[in-house]
Scaffold this active site. Structure first.
Site, PDB file in Angstrom:
ATOM      1  N   ASP A 102      11.111 -96.745 -21.601  1.00 31.21           N
ATOM      2  CA  ASP A 102      10.519 -95.216 -22.562  1.00 31.21           C
ATOM      3  C   ASP A 102      10.497 -94.423 -21.396  1.00 31.21           C
ATOM      4  O   ASP A 102      10.109 -94.682 -20.151  1.00 31.21           O
ATOM      5  CB  ASP A 102       9.161 -95.515 -23.101  1.00 31.21           C
ATOM      6  CG  ASP A 102       9.232 -96.506 -24.295  1.00 31.21           C
ATOM      7  OD1 ASP A 102      10.244 -96.577 -25.037  1.00 31.21           O
ATOM      8  OD2 ASP A 102       8.453 -97.549 -24.312  1.00 31.21           O
ATOM      9  N   SER A 103      10.154 -92.973 -21.757  1.00 30.21           N
ATOM     10  CA  SER A 103      10.188 -91.950 -20.653  1.00 30.21           C
ATOM     11  C   SER A 103       9.022 -92.164 -19.845  1.00 30.21           C
ATOM     12  O   SER A 103       9.023 -92.148 -18.630  1.00 30.21           O
ATOM     13  CB  SER A 103      10.202 -90.738 -21.444  1.00 30.21           C
ATOM     14  OG  SER A 103       9.604 -89.722 -20.593  1.00 30.21           O
TER      15      SER A 103
END
Length: 239
Positions: A102-103
């Site tokens: 994920d970011s």
């Protein structure tokens, strides 16, 4: 003769699974003729294969290990202009991430142009261990740790047994640092597991992938995998 999707994957265009989608969507042609049948076989040496009208060239396979910084997207491009993981890889070949982080998650991410290799590592039946360090709200009780180790029921199924260890607790801040090792790859799995037991993740980092670690790298730095590491990963995936 080889399957069309395999030839596309080996050329480093995309993974074999995504190549199948490109074929069924009518975006692939062989010798100028559009092909939509997944069973199609081609001669990689003689037939001209094109994706979206662009002929593919067989590239030398490359394999990278990246220390992904927080805030970077696990993709090859982003329509909003955000930083993507390929911005940190210096390679003439078109590489893409194996799986994703994920970011807001940092840590170890592999990238390659070898579709077969990517498919092998991402396949659910192959169980490569991944270790994460999570900073969470609260202080998990021993029973909570056991619950995570046994597996918790998420909306997409129960998680497989995990290995969990509380490394540190901060009573004043009411936070804990927990190490968790899993071998699955459900979407945002670690975050959802901790959320499920009432300890939301504040910060998350993937420390290891199989036998690989971030040793010697700072955030944003990468290195090529050594041939013996690639061989070892292949063996690890199928054992």
């Amino acid at each position: 003769m080889e399957r069309l999707q395999k030839v596309i994957a080996q050329a480093g265009v995309t993974s074999r699974r995504k190549a199948e989608g490109l074929i069924t969507e009518g975006k692939v042609s062989v010798n100028g003729v559009k092909v939509t049948e997944l069973g199609t076989k081609v001669d990689p040496e003689k037939d001209e294969v094109a994706v979206n009208g662009v002929p593919i060239d067989k590239e030398e396979p490359v394999y990278f290990l990246l220390y992904k910084p927080t805030g970077v997207i696990s993709s090859v491009s982003d329509e909003h202009g955000r930083k993507v993981v390929t911005d940190y890889i210096h390679s003439e070949q078109r590489v893409y991430p194996i799986g994703r982080l994920d970011s807001d998650t940092s840590g170890l991410l592999l990238l390659t142009n070898d579709g077969d290799f990517a498919n092998l590592l991402m396949h659910p039946k192959y169980k490569i261990k991944k270790t994460y360090i999570a900073k969470v709200e609260g202080m998990p009780l021993r029973e909570t740790v056991k619950q995570l180790e046994r597996g918790v029921k998420l909306e997409d199924g129960k998680t497989a047994p995990a290995k969990v260890k509380v490394k540190k607790t901060e009573k004043k801040k009411n936070t804990s640092v927990v190490e968790i090792t899993i071998h699955e790859g459900k979407n945002r799995q670690v975050r959802r597991m901790f959320e499920h037991v009432g300890h939301p993740v504040l910060k998350l980092k993937r420390e290891t992938y199989g036998f690989l670690s971030l040793h010697g790298l700072n955030a944003g730095e990468s290195r090529e995998l050594k041939p013996h590491e690639v061989k070892q990963l292949r063996e690890l995936a199928v054992t």
